[in-house]
Scaffold this motif. Structure first.
Motif, PDB file in Angstrom:
ATOM      1  N   PRO A 252       0.838  -1.209   0.000  1.00 41.92           N
ATOM      2  CA  PRO A 252       0.000   0.000   0.000  1.00 41.92           C
ATOM      3  C   PRO A 252       0.872   1.259   0.000  1.00 41.92           C
ATOM      4  CG  PRO A 252      -0.622  -1.493   1.795  1.00 41.92           C
ATOM      5  CD  PRO A 252       0.623  -2.048   1.186  1.00 41.92           C
ATOM      6  N   THR A 253       0.403   2.299  -0.669  1.00 47.14           N
ATOM      7  CA  THR A 253       1.143   3.563  -0.715  1.00 47.14           C
ATOM      8  C   THR A 253       0.238   4.706  -0.287  1.00 47.14           C
ATOM      9  OG1 THR A 253       0.447   4.179  -2.936  1.00 47.14           O
ATOM     10  CG2 THR A 253       2.352   2.721  -2.778  1.00 47.14           C
ATOM     11  N   GLY A 254       0.856   5.873  -0.097  1.00 50.95           N
ATOM     12  CA  GLY A 254       0.073   7.097   0.108  1.00 50.95           C
ATOM     13  C   GLY A 254      -0.402   7.597  -1.249  1.00 50.95           C
ATOM     14  N   PRO A 255      -0.948   8.844  -1.304  1.00 53.76           N
ATOM     15  CA  PRO A 255      -1.385   9.395  -2.586  1.00 53.76           C
ATOM     16  C   PRO A 255      -0.206   9.482  -3.552  1.00 53.76           C
ATOM     17  CG  PRO A 255      -1.995  10.838  -0.739  1.00 53.76           C
ATOM     18  CD  PRO A 255      -1.104   9.780  -0.197  1.00 53.76           C
ATOM     19  N   GLN A 256      -0.353   9.244  -4.846  1.00 60.48           N
ATOM     20  CA  GLN A 256      -1.557   8.747  -5.473  1.00 60.48           C
ATOM     21  C   GLN A 256      -1.724   7.277  -5.136  1.00 60.48           C
ATOM     22  OE1 GLN A 256      -0.116   9.440  -9.394  1.00 60.48           O
ATOM     23  NE2 GLN A 256      -1.126  11.401  -9.583  1.00 60.48           N
ATOM     24  N   SER A 257      -2.840   6.942  -4.548  1.00 63.38           N
ATOM     25  CA  SER A 257      -3.048   5.598  -4.061  1.00 63.38           C
ATOM     26  C   SER A 257      -3.875   4.805  -5.059  1.00 63.38           C
ATOM     27  CB  SER A 257      -3.748   5.633  -2.704  1.00 63.38           C
ATOM     28  OG  SER A 257      -4.179   4.345  -2.354  1.00 63.38           O
ATOM     29  N   VAL A 258      -3.197   3.936  -5.759  1.00 61.17           N
ATOM     30  CA  VAL A 258      -3.884   3.089  -6.735  1.00 61.17           C
ATOM     31  C   VAL A 258      -4.888   2.180  -6.028  1.00 61.17           C
ATOM     32  CG1 VAL A 258      -3.477   1.176  -8.339  1.00 61.17           C
ATOM     33  CG2 VAL A 258      -2.110   3.256  -8.503  1.00 61.17           C
ATOM     34  N   LEU A 259      -4.522   1.703  -4.832  1.00 59.34           N
ATOM     35  CA  LEU A 259      -5.457   0.870  -4.062  1.00 59.34           C
ATOM     36  C   LEU A 259      -6.692   1.685  -3.675  1.00 59.34           C
ATOM     37  CD1 LEU A 259      -3.020  -1.007  -1.628  1.00 59.34           C
ATOM     38  CD2 LEU A 259      -4.076  -1.901  -3.706  1.00 59.34           C
ATOM     39  N   GLY A 260      -6.486   2.949  -3.311  1.00 61.79           N
ATOM     40  CA  GLY A 260      -7.599   3.825  -2.941  1.00 61.79           C
ATOM     41  C   GLY A 260      -8.539   4.058  -4.116  1.00 61.79           C
ATOM     42  N   ILE A 261      -7.958   4.253  -5.302  1.00 57.83           N
ATOM     43  CA  ILE A 261      -8.783   4.479  -6.489  1.00 57.83           C
ATOM     44  C   ILE A 261      -9.624   3.231  -6.790  1.00 57.83           C
ATOM     45  CG2 ILE A 261      -8.720   4.939  -8.980  1.00 57.83           C
ATOM     46  CD1 ILE A 261      -6.110   6.553  -8.404  1.00 57.83           C
ATOM     47  N   ARG A 262      -8.998   2.058  -6.652  1.00 59.34           N
ATOM     48  CA  ARG A 262      -9.762   0.822  -6.887  1.00 59.34           C
ATOM     49  C   ARG A 262     -10.900   0.671  -5.877  1.00 59.34           C
ATOM     50  NH1 ARG A 262      -4.965  -3.215  -6.624  1.00 59.34           N
ATOM     51  NH2 ARG A 262      -3.690  -2.379  -8.306  1.00 59.34           N
TER      52      ARG A 262
END
Lengths: 423, 411
Positions: A252-262
């Motif tokens: 997991p990463t911070g912004p830009q968070s590909v997981l967050g977008i999904r």
């Protein structure tokens, strides 16, 4: 339309969307009003319930066993364990087969991008193999020129934390093939596109394979920062691992968070399937109430006002960061319904920046039906409920509870509003 | 202080609010499919914040389609629309005005001028516009794609019909609207305008059809801000007195309503622009807010089966993405199915440019797939150029929601 909605939700983050999904599931007509794209897209997409013990602040494995240690006014104490579990099961069902853990009892320990072990309750399938309690040899990979993730630092921190797995690190350099694309989002989008292309037309995936092939020999699992596609994530992950002898997982990463977008997209799809009506963009500027009931809210459409009527209202506008709480002079308030917000009794901040901060607990006070309380301690409106980060009495950061509170209070409020349950 | 410096400073209000969260980049339909396009965060905030005084605008701005999903998504309320419009305008000012591209863009942007002449001889124009020879020349010399079918000119424009009809049939100083039809409904789809008049009169509104020019949408999208300011000024001058007289402005095209209510006040400092903006609505939005449509449609039936609905980006930006499927939710024998939140890729004049055609179709693929899944041969959308793309890519016949509403209300 001069339509009278069963439930009107103000706010489109996790809490508001859970309220909408739960209300719709119980048969209500639902209208969600949200200002813009919210914070979900920047978040880690992990769903915590309780990550750290309330008393000691130590990471915990079994969150439900620690609920009894929370104070009586804590949102979890108001809801009770059964409601929290039902909320997690409901979310699990809505997210389909792309999430793990939501129907379990346990937290899983995952690595943050800095190599700090993070307890997570629900998490995407693409990060599952990054679980730190598994045995075996792990290779963390950072990809130049992508920013923010340094595999060597993460491996060193994990080693220091004493995780069971053996963790090594390597850097690969894809500068040539990435050219100007130095954002995780662009890499994820490019990998999505390559899934639709013939092998001969691809360039990023073959470059990734070439860089990883020899280096990953002998490792059970290879961890990459979360960039493996947005719409076709599972496919990208499979294709990435195909020529390797190791499994591949995402960090997991911070912004830009590909997981967050999904995560955001998954919830949005669930709302569409549930026939929830969404108005995204205009802000709520006014409301009408009589006899202790809210009857309508007004939204501002570039200066033109439109009234939205409803039987029940859910306030899910977020906390200080999300814009759900505002400040004038030294007073906090909720800018939508103007319900009172208590500040901390003493100082707002702790002397040490790394200590637990008193201001993190500010928010709207509610009864056990999640109805905001007015200055005299009575529900301000009989048909208004508050959920998620706008609530006070908990510290999402210190407890590791933000997403769990959002999901559980959203679920409860949506369900109660639709069914006339708990006042 | 020079004008340029002054403008750059005034844009700081927007750029300073941007904290680089990149939410805009996550919703941009062009960036994922167009390698040369770095995304709205670069084109807007970064160019105005970081560019040296003598550094020209990066030409990649030409790939932006002005869908402005970025503006709607920004959590800090940065007007990406204003920034991108200024970027485009600056780029066009720096570009040679003798280049074929410049001439082509100017022609497309000022399409209404051509249409006014062409519509006088609709049959001849239609024959010429779809003649393979004319189209091949247009593609070779101007870069206008020949594979798209040119929109047909109606044999009777909306305004001709309106005048023939003798104007409004209802007079009511208490509820009246001024109709902004724009060029497209006037020259190409007058049935949409006629439906609007019939529906509004059904609900007892007095309708006015003021003199007007193009809303400016294609001028914004092609970087001709001076042209846009000229038409905006013309329109505001005609609409402002009506608004002062108690009229609300309604538009049947969501790009027209978006231009008037959002782009005009963002970009132009002209008298009356704020009041006109604040009193302008999408035509369906206005009815939904002010009339009991649900009651009016109780028992209504439309024998149309499944219709694929696409929400135009400019409807989405006004928070209207779901109004059409919702309006027809209770109407019997019709099922309006939303095919998803992607951009059609057409974006007005964008999809007509030879060098953008492929991008336009790639962006549109998600919508084409959605229409195929729904398995409908008829469709509905508010935007005439999205409709063009739906017809081109999916072979569906497309109506406007007002036409459906007119039929459902049986007026």
């Amino acid at each position: 339309m001069t339509r009278d909605w069963d439930v009107v939700v103000v706010g489109g983050g996790l809490a508001g969307r859970m309220a909408a999904l739960a209300a719709s599931d119980a048969g209500a007509s639902v209208h969600v009003v949200s200002a813009a794209e919210g914070e979900l897209r920047h978040g880690s997409a992990m769903v915590d319930v309780l990550g750290y013990a309330p008393a000691s602040g130590e990471p915990i494995a079994r969150p439900f066993e620690h609920l009894a240690d929370l104070p009586p006014a804590h949102p979890y104490s108001l809801l009770g364990e059964g409601t929290i579990r039902r909320a997690m099961a409901f979310l699990c069902d809505r997210l389909g087969d792309r999430y793990r853990g939501l129907d379990s009892d346990r937290n899983t320990l995952l690595s943050s991008q800095l190599g700090i072990p993070i307890p997570a309750f629900g998490y995407p399938t693409t990060v599952e193999l990054g679980s730190l309690s598994r045995q075996g040899d792990v290779l963390l990979v950072d990809v130049r020129p992508l920013p923010d993730f340094d595999a060597a630092i993460a491996a060193r921190n994990l080693d220091r934390a004493g995780v069971p797995a053996t963790v090594d690190a390597v850097s690969i350099d894809l500068t040539d093939v990435l050219a100007g694309d130095v954002s995780r989002l662009r890499v994820a989008q490019r990998l999505d596109v390559e899934m639709g292309q013939k092998p001969s037309e691809r360039d990023l995936l073959p470059a990734l394979h070439e860089a990883l092939h020899d280096r990953s020999m002998g490792y059970d699992r290879v961890g990459l920062p979360a960039v493996l596609g947005i719409e076709r994530a599972e496919w990208v992950r499979k294709m990435t691992a195909e020529p390797l002898e190791s499994e591949v997982f995402e960090i997991p990463t911070g912004p830009q968070s590909v997981l967050g977008i999904r995560f955001d997209r998954k919830l949005d799809e669930a709302l569409s399937r549930a026939d929830v009506y969404q108005t995204q963009g205009p802000r709520v500027v006014d409301y009408r109430a009589s006899d202790g009931h809210v009857s309508a809210i007004a939204i501002d459409r570039e200066g033109a006002t439109e009234w939205i009527r409803g039987q029940h209202f859910v306030l899910a506008t977020g906390g200080l960061v999300g814009g759900g709480l505002d400040q004038r002079d030294d007073e906090l308030f909720d800018p939508v319904f103007d319900v009172p917000v208590d500040g901390p009794a003493g100082a707002w901040t702790a002397a040490d920046p790394f200590q637990t901060q008193p201001f993190a607990r500010v928010g709207v006070q509610v009864d056990d039906g999640l109805r905001p309380l007015d200055a005299s301690g009575e529900p301000s409106h009989a048909n208004l409920r508050a959920v998620g980060d706008v609530l006070g009495g908990f510290d999402p950061v210190a407890e590791g509870s933000g997403a769990g509170i959002a999901a559980a209070t959203g679920y409860a409020a949506g369900r109660w509003a639709a069914t006339g349950g708990r006042p | 202080m020079s004008d340029d410096r002054d403008r750059t400073l005034s844009l700081r209000v927007e750029t300073d609010a941007c904290y680089q969260c990149a939410t805009c980049d996550t919703v941009c339909p062009i960036a994922p499919v167009e390698d040369s396009f770095p995304g709205p965060k670069f084109e807007g905030p970064e160019q105005w914040r970081l560019r040296g005084e003598d550094t020209p605008i990066d030409p990649s701005i030409e790939a932006c389609s002005n869908c402005l999903q970025c503006e709607a998504a920004c959590p800090e309320g940065v007007s990406l629309g204003r920034l991108l419009n200024e970027t485009r305008a600056e780029h066009v000012r720096e570009r040679s005005s003798f280049s074929a591209k410049h001439v082509r863009d100017r022609l497309l942007a000022n399409y209404g001028r051509l249409a006014a002449v062409a519509s006088r001889v609709p049959r001849l124009t239609n024959a010429l516009a779809n003649s393979p020879v004319v189209r091949a020349i247009a593609e070779r010399t101007l870069g206008i794609v020949s594979t798209r079918e040119a929109p047909a000119f109606a044999t009777e424009t909306f305004r001709e019909w309106w005048n023939e009809r003798g104007g409004a049939r209802i007079s009511d100083p208490e509820q009246r609207v001024a109709y902004f039809h724009g060029d497209y409904a006037n020259y190409h789809t007058p049935a949409v305008g006629r439906a609007l008049v019939e529906v509004y009169e059904h609900f007892g509104y007095e309708v006015a059809v003021p003199e007007q020019r193009c809303s400016g949408t294609p001028m914004f999208a092609n970087g001709f801000l001076d042209d846009a300011e000229r038409v905006a000024s013309f329109n505001v001058d005609r609409l402002a007195p009506l608004v002062a007289d108690g009229y609300d402005v309604v538009a049947s095209c969501t790009s027209c309503s978006y231009a008037i209510r959002s782009e005009y006040p963002d970009l132009f400092d002209m008298e009356g622009v704020e009041t006109v903006s604040e009193n302008t609505y999408d035509a369906l939005e206005y009815l939904r807010a002010n009339e009991s449509l649900e009651a009016a449609l109780a028992g209504a039936s439309l024998d149309l089966g499944t219709l694929a609905y696409h929400a135009p980006c400019h409807a989405r930006n006004q928070g209207l993405a779901q109004q059409t499927p919702d309006t027809f939710d209770r109407v019997a024998n019709v099922d309006v199915v939303d095919v998803g939140d992607s951009c059609s890729g057409m974006s007005g004049t964008y999809g007509w440019k030879e060098e953008r055609y492929e991008t336009s179709m790639t962006v549109g693929q998600e919508m084409f797939d959605g229409i195929e899944t729904v398995d409908a041969d008829t469709a509905v959308t508010e935007c005439p150029t999205c409709a063009m793309q739906m017809e081109h890519g999916s072979g569906v016949t497309v109506s406007h929601p007002l036409e459906l509403l007119c039929e459902a209300l049986d007026v």
